[in-house]
Design a protein around this motif. Structure first.
Motif, PDB file in Angstrom:
ATOM      1  N   SER A   1       0.817  -1.210   0.000  1.00 54.40           N
ATOM      2  CA  SER A   1       0.000   0.000   0.000  1.00 54.40           C
ATOM      3  C   SER A   1       0.858   1.271   0.000  1.00 54.40           C
ATOM      4  O   SER A   1       0.366   2.345   0.270  1.00 54.40           O
ATOM      5  CB  SER A   1      -0.937  -0.003   1.215  1.00 54.40           C
ATOM      6  OG  SER A   1      -0.170  -0.088   2.402  1.00 54.40           O
TER       7      SER A   1
ATOM      8  N   GLN B   1       2.413   4.507  -1.230  1.00 53.07           N
ATOM      9  CA  GLN B   1       1.840   5.438  -2.198  1.00 53.07           C
ATOM     10  C   GLN B   1       2.685   5.609  -3.455  1.00 53.07           C
ATOM     11  O   GLN B   1       2.174   6.013  -4.492  1.00 53.07           O
ATOM     12  CB  GLN B   1       1.567   6.794  -1.553  1.00 53.07           C
ATOM     13  CG  GLN B   1       2.789   7.669  -1.363  1.00 53.07           C
ATOM     14  CD  GLN B   1       2.446   9.003  -0.733  1.00 53.07           C
ATOM     15  OE1 GLN B   1       2.131   9.059   0.441  1.00 53.07           O
ATOM     16  NE2 GLN B   1       2.493  10.045  -1.520  1.00 53.07           N
TER      17      GLN B   1
ATOM     18  N   GLY C   1      -0.283  -0.037  -6.918  1.00 56.17           N
ATOM     19  CA  GLY C   1      -1.422   0.879  -7.015  1.00 56.17           C
ATOM     20  C   GLY C   1      -2.285   0.573  -8.221  1.00 56.17           C
ATOM     21  O   GLY C   1      -3.517   0.579  -8.143  1.00 56.17           O
TER      22      GLY C   1
END
Length: 185
Positions: free
Chosen positions: A71, A73, A79
């Motif tokens: 997870s 960013q 993603g």
């Protein structure tokens, strides 16, 4: 060197968005009566193509049997797998060969971001190309007449999509990643 090939098990939501987009492209082409030769493919399957997209990742995806998405960013691959391509992009670059996909990212990428342990991955994607525009002046993201656009070298004068061309897809629902190829240069 390829060190892992992983099949992506897309969520039902992402699969549904992809199939719904295909139906929109097909129905729009059918409403226009298939005037152009390329519209026949749009009516049949949305003009679906298999294309490559190179992206970066930061996690241990593909190493030592790890197939869990993270997870973080800045982990682009995870993603994309988790939620699909971003709608904030001006277009999603897809290429006909993995070599072209690899060359689309700067050569010194890994060196520049070594402190982040950035790595490359090649995404093999199903792409609903729809109606393909060839003139950057006539077709873009905001032109409802085209779903994608041939990217070309400055000064090029192409009038159709050749095998070696970049295809820029405007709607993120039109690109479905199917495989991740984790590799090193």
């Amino acid at each position: 060197m390829i060190y892992r090939v992983m099949k992506i098990h897309n969520s039902a939501k992402i699969l549904t968005r992809f199939e719904e987009y295909r139906e929109i492209v097909k129905s729009r082409a059918a409403r226009h009566g298939g005037v152009r030769r390329r519209d026949e493919r749009c009516i049949a399957d949305g003009n679906e193509l298999l294309r490559f997209h190179c992206a970066t990742f930061l996690c241990d995806l593909g190493q030592n049997g790890n197939s869990s998405i993270c997870s973080h960013q800045y982990c682009s691959v995870c993603g994309i797998i988790r939620v699909g391509f971003s709608s904030k992009m001006d277009g999603i670059s897809t290429l006909s060969t993995s070599w072209k996909g690899h060359a689309a990212l700067p050569e010194d990428l890994e060196e520049e971001f070594r402190f982040m342990h950035v790595k490359r991955a090649m995404l093999v994607c199903r792409v609903i190309a729809g109606r393909i525009g060839c003139d950057p002046e006539m077709g873009d993201k905001d032109d409802p007449g085209y779903d994608s656009l041939v990217g070309r070298e400055p000064g090029g004068t192409q009038t159709r999509l050749d095998e070696e061309d970049e295809l820029i897809v405007f709607n993120p629902r039109a690109v479905l990643p199917c495989f991740v190829i984790a590799y090193t240069v």
